[in-house]
Design a protein around this motif. Structure first.
Motif, short mmCIF file in Angstrom:
data_model
loop_
_atom_site.label_atom_id
_atom_site.label_comp_id
_atom_site.label_asym_id
_atom_site.label_seq_id
_atom_site.Cartn_x
_atom_site.Cartn_y
_atom_site.Cartn_z
N GLY A 127 51.41 24.06 25.80
CA GLY A 127 51.92 24.59 24.54
C GLY A 127 52.18 26.07 24.65
O GLY A 127 51.97 26.70 25.70
N ALA A 128 52.66 26.64 23.57
CA ALA A 128 52.97 28.06 23.55
C ALA A 128 51.71 28.89 23.80
O ALA A 128 50.64 28.60 23.28
N VAL A 129 51.85 29.92 24.62
CA VAL A 129 50.73 30.80 24.95
C VAL A 129 50.81 32.04 24.06
O VAL A 129 51.69 32.89 24.25
N HIS A 130 49.90 32.15 23.10
CA HIS A 130 49.93 33.26 22.14
C HIS A 130 49.03 34.41 22.55
O HIS A 130 49.14 35.51 21.99
N VAL A 131 48.12 34.18 23.52
CA VAL A 131 47.19 35.23 23.94
C VAL A 131 47.19 35.29 25.45
O VAL A 131 47.04 34.27 26.14
N SER A 132 47.36 36.50 26.00
CA SER A 132 47.25 36.72 27.44
C SER A 132 46.73 38.14 27.65
O SER A 132 47.35 39.10 27.21
N LYS A 133 45.56 38.25 28.30
CA LYS A 133 44.92 39.55 28.45
C LYS A 133 44.27 39.66 29.83
O LYS A 133 43.82 38.65 30.40
N PHE A 134 44.21 40.88 30.34
CA PHE A 134 43.51 41.15 31.58
C PHE A 134 42.00 41.23 31.32
O PHE A 134 41.57 41.79 30.31
N CYS A 135 41.22 40.68 32.23
CA CYS A 135 39.77 40.82 32.14
C CYS A 135 39.36 42.19 32.66
O CYS A 135 40.15 42.91 33.28
N SER A 136 38.10 42.54 32.46
CA SER A 136 37.66 43.90 32.75
C SER A 136 37.67 44.23 34.24
O SER A 136 37.70 45.41 34.61
N ASP A 137 37.69 43.22 35.13
CA ASP A 137 37.73 43.51 36.56
C ASP A 137 39.14 43.73 37.08
O ASP A 137 39.33 44.03 38.27
N ASN A 138 40.15 43.54 36.20
CA ASN A 138 41.56 43.72 36.55
C ASN A 138 42.06 42.73 37.60
O ASN A 138 43.16 42.90 38.13
N LEU A 139 41.28 41.70 37.88
CA LEU A 139 41.67 40.71 38.90
C LEU A 139 41.89 39.33 38.30
O LEU A 139 42.40 38.43 38.99
N HIS A 140 41.51 39.16 37.03
CA HIS A 140 41.64 37.86 36.38
C HIS A 140 42.35 38.02 35.04
O HIS A 140 42.37 39.12 34.46
N ILE A 141 42.90 36.91 34.56
CA ILE A 141 43.65 36.90 33.31
C ILE A 141 43.11 35.78 32.43
O ILE A 141 42.80 34.68 32.92
N MET A 142 43.02 36.05 31.14
CA MET A 142 42.61 35.05 30.15
C MET A 142 43.81 34.69 29.28
O MET A 142 44.61 35.56 28.90
N THR A 149 43.63 24.96 24.43
CA THR A 149 42.84 25.27 25.63
C THR A 149 42.78 26.77 25.88
O THR A 149 43.69 27.52 25.50
N VAL A 150 41.69 27.18 26.55
CA VAL A 150 41.50 28.54 27.02
C VAL A 150 41.40 28.49 28.53
O VAL A 150 40.61 27.70 29.07
N LYS A 151 42.19 29.31 29.21
CA LYS A 151 42.20 29.26 30.67
C LYS A 151 41.89 30.64 31.25
O LYS A 151 42.22 31.67 30.66
N TYR A 152 41.28 30.60 32.43
CA TYR A 152 40.87 31.80 33.17
C TYR A 152 41.55 31.74 34.53
O TYR A 152 41.34 30.79 35.30
N TRP A 153 42.41 32.73 34.84
CA TRP A 153 43.28 32.68 36.01
C TRP A 153 42.87 33.74 37.04
O TRP A 153 42.47 34.85 36.67
N ASP A 154 43.03 33.38 38.30
CA ASP A 154 42.90 34.35 39.39
C ASP A 154 44.28 34.94 39.66
O ASP A 154 45.23 34.22 39.97
N MET A 155 44.39 36.25 39.54
CA MET A 155 45.70 36.90 39.61
C MET A 155 46.26 36.88 41.04
O MET A 155 47.46 36.70 41.25
N ALA A 156 45.41 37.05 42.03
CA ALA A 156 45.90 37.13 43.41
C ALA A 156 46.45 35.79 43.89
O ALA A 156 47.54 35.73 44.48
N SER A 157 45.70 34.71 43.63
CA SER A 157 46.13 33.39 44.13
C SER A 157 47.02 32.65 43.15
O SER A 157 47.52 31.56 43.46
N GLU A 158 47.21 33.22 41.94
CA GLU A 158 48.07 32.60 40.92
C GLU A 158 47.57 31.20 40.55
O GLU A 158 48.35 30.29 40.27
N SER A 159 46.23 31.04 40.52
CA SER A 159 45.66 29.71 40.28
C SER A 159 44.68 29.76 39.12
O SER A 159 44.13 30.80 38.77
#
Length: 523
Positions: A127-142, A149-159
Motif C-alpha cells: 500500500g501507499a507508504v506515508h512514513v519514511s524516516k532514517f533511524c538514529s544510526d543513519n544505516l537503517h530506515i523505518m 505494516t511497519v518495516k525496518y530496512w537495511d540501507m546498505a543491502s536494500e533489504s
C-alpha cells in the motif's frame, strides 16, 4: 479664588480585553510578514535539514522540493515519483533524503547531486507508504504503510530486516528514537499507537488514543511520547508502561502535525482549523497562536528557530522568518529625525538659567473641549449641540456624546437641553439613539434620554410623519433587544442545568471509583 473647572468625565472602554503580553507572545510575534508560495498540491510534510544552512524539504503532489531559508527559492527538485510522494525526510547529516509514495515504494536520494538519481529503492509494501524516516544510526530506515505494516530496512543491502503487522488500519504517522536505533513509534487509524523494538517480534507498548491518530512525536530522551488525534493531544509515559500523563488541546478541528522547538520546551501543533497553537510543555497550556489562510497539514521549525514553514491543504506554503536586529532597527532608522542645528534648538530655551537665578514657572492654560466650555458657562443646549451636531464626534466617539448626556443628567439640565428643539434636531437625536441604544455600555443612559424625549414631545410627534417613523423604528429595536435578552436568559438556564447535571455525574463517578479502589484494597 474661584475653583478650577472640572472636565466632564468621558466613558472609558475596558483596556484589558486582549490580556497581558507574555514573553512567549512577544517572542512568537517577532516574525516577519509571511512569504506565501503556491505548490503543486497539498503540502503533506515539511522537514528542515539538521545541518547548516538548514534547507527544508517540502513534500507536495509527486515531488519533494528543497528550499533555501535565505532566499525562499527552490534549490533542488526531486520529481522521480509516478504518483503522490509522502514524507520527504533528511538524514542527520543532511546528505540523504528518503521519501515514500502512493506506489508503495521507498526511494533514497542524494541531496549533493541534486536528487536526480535514485540511490536505493525499497520494495515490499503493498500500500501507499506515508512514513519514511532514517533511524538514529543513519544505516537503517523505518517505513509505515496503508497495508497496516511497519518495516525496518537495511540501507546498505536494500533489504527488509524486520516487519510488524499488529495495526488493524492505515498507519499514517511514525517517529524514531533519537537515543536508540531500535525503537520505532507508530500511530494508526485504529486509534492505537505502538512502540516497537526491532530486536523483538512484537510491540513493547500499545496505547489507545480513542480517536484516529494523525501525528506522533517522541521526546528526545525517549521516555515519553505524544499522540494527536481529533482535537486532542495526549502525553504518554513509556517507563511506566504507557501511563497517560496529560490530555490537552485548544483546537476546533483535527490536529494534523506536531513538532518541537529547538529547545524542546515548546510544542507546535497544526490543525485543520487553520491555526498553529504553541504549547508550554511544562504545564501544557497554550502560550500563543498563529493563524493561516488554509487548513494546516504540516508545520516545521528550523533548528535555529529563525524560520517557520507551514504547509496547507490547498497547496499554499507559508514561510516566516524571525526578525533580525537590522530589520527591527530599520523603522527606527527611517523615522529618526535629522540632527541639524534647528533640531537641537527645538523646544530649548534661548537662555539657560544658572543656579543663582530665580525661575518663575509659567503654567499653560488647559484647553477645554467645546462642550466643556459651554458646560462651564451652564449653556446646556449649546453643550449638547457641540457633540450631537458634530458628525465625526457622533459616529466615531459616541462615548463622548453619552458622557455629555450623563453630565447633563447629573446637573439636572438634560430637560433644559432637549426642550424647545425643532424637527430636524429631533431626527438627529433619534438617529443617534437608534444606533447606540442596544450598546451595553450606553443602554442605561440612553433609555433615560429616550423616556425624557417621549415625555416632552409626545403631544406633537403625530404632526411629523418622519418623527413617527423614527419612533416606531426605535420601539421595534427595543422590543427585539428585549426578545434577545429573554432568549439569552433561557439559554443560560438550560446551560446551568446541563453543567449542574454534568458536575453531579462527575461526583458520582468519582465516588464509585473511590469505592472500587477501597474494595480492591480490602481484598
Amino acid at each position: 479664588m474661584a475653583a478650577s473647572y472640572k472636565k466632564a468625565p468621558v466613558l472609558q472602554a475596558p483596556t484589558d480585553i486582549g490580556g497581558q503580553f507574555t514573553r512567549d507572545t512577544v517572542y512568537w510575534q517577532e516574525l516577519e510578514f509571511p512569504v506565501t508560495i503556491k505548490e503543486f498540491g497539498a503540502v503533506s510534510h515539511i522537514e528542515f535539514s539538521p545541518t547548516e544552512p538548514h534547507h527544508f524539504a517540502v513534500t507536495s503532489a509527486s515531488r519533494v522540493q528543497l528550499y533555501s531559508p535565505q532566499t525562499n527559492q527552490v534549490l533542488k527538485g526531486i520529481s522521480r515519483f509516478k504518483d503522490t510522494a509522502y514524507c520527504g525526510s533528511f538524514r542527520s547529516d543532511g546528505k540523504l533524503i528518503v521519501a515514500g509514495g502512493e506506489e508503495g515504494l521507498i526511494r533514497l536520494f542524494d541531496t549533493s547531486h541534486g536528487g536526480r538519481s535514485i540511490l536505493r529503492t525499497f520494495r515490499g509494501h503493498e500500500g501507499a507508504v506515508h512514513v519514511s524516516k532514517f533511524c538514529s544510526d543513519n544505516l537503517h530506515i523505518m517505513s509505515c504503510s496503508d497495508d497496516n505494516t511497519v518495516k525496518y530496512w537495511d540501507m546498505a543491502s536494500e533489504s527488509e530486516v524486520s516487519s510488524f503487522d499488529e495495526h488493524k488500519d492505515y498507519i499514517r504517522t511514525g517517529a524514531v528514537s533519537t537515543t536508540s536505533k531500535d525503537l520505532l513509534l507508530t500511530g494508526s487509524y485504529d486509534h492505537t499507537a505502538k512502540l516497537f523494538d526491532v530486536r523483538t517480534e512484537s510491540s513493547l507498548l500499545t496505547v489507545n488514543h480513542e480517536q484516529p491518530i494523525d501525528a506522533v512525536l517522541m521526546f528526545p530522551n525517549s521516555n515519553m511520547f505524544l499522540t494527536a488525534g481529533g482535537t486532542l493531544i495526549k502525553v504518554w509515559d513509556v517507563l511506566s508502561g504507557g501511563r497517560l500523563l496529560a490530555t490537552f488541546g485548544s483546537h476546533h478541528k483535527t490536529v494534523t502535525s506536531l513538532c518541537f522547538n529547538s529547545t524542546n520546551d515548546r510544542l507546535l501543533a497544526g490543525s485543520l482549523d487553520r491555526h498553529v497553537k504553541i504549547y508550554d510543555l511544562t504545564n501544557y497550556k497554550t502560550v500563543h497562536s498563529l493563524s493561516y489562510p488554509g487548513a494546516v497539514l504540516s508545520v516545521a521549525v528550523s533548528p535555529n528557530e529563525k524560520t517557520i514553514a507551514v504547509g496547507m491543504a490547498d497547496g499554499m506554503l507559508s514561510i516566516q522568518h524571525r526578525k533580525t536586529e537590522s530589520t527591527q532597527n530599520e523603522k527606527a532608522i527611517k523615522t529618526k529625525k535629522s540632527k541639524n542645528y534647528r533640531y537641537f534648538l527645538k523646544n530649548k530655551p534661548a537662555y539657560q538659567p544658572t543656579q543663582d537665578d530665580l525661575v518663575v514657572q509659567h503654567d499653560r492654560r488647559e484647553r477645554l473641549a467645546k462642550y466643556d466650555r459651554h458646560l462651564k458657562k451652564f449653556e446646556y443646549s449649546k453643550a449638547l449641540d457641540a457633540v450631537l451636531s458634530d458628525k465625526i464626534m457622533r459616529s466615531k466617539s459616541p462615548d463622548v456624546v453619552v458622557s455629555v448626556f450623563q453630565e447633563l443628567i447629573r446637573r439636572e439640565g438634560l430637560k433644559i437641553a432637549i426642550s424647545g428643539r425643532d424637527e430636524k434636531w429631533l431626527q438627529l437625536l433619534l438617529s443617534f439613539l437608534y444606533k447606540h441604544i442596544t450598546n451595553g455600555r450606553f443602554i442605561n443612559t440612553l433609555l433615560d434620554v429616550t423616556s425624557l424625549v417621549i415625555e416632552i414631545y409626545l403631544s406633537v410627534v403625530s404632526q411629523s410623519p418622519e418623527l413617527v417613523t423614527q419612533f416606531e423604528r426605535l420601539q421595534n429595536k427595543i422590543d427585539n433587544e428585549l426578545k434577545y435578552q429573554e432568549n439569552m436568559l433561557e439559554v443560560m438556564g438550560v446551560l446551568d442545568v446541563i453543567f449542574a447535571s454534568s458536575a453531579s455525574d462527575t461526583v458520582a463517578i468519582d465516588t464509585v471509583a473511590e469505592n472500587n479502589t477501597s474494595e480492591i484494597t480490602v481484598r
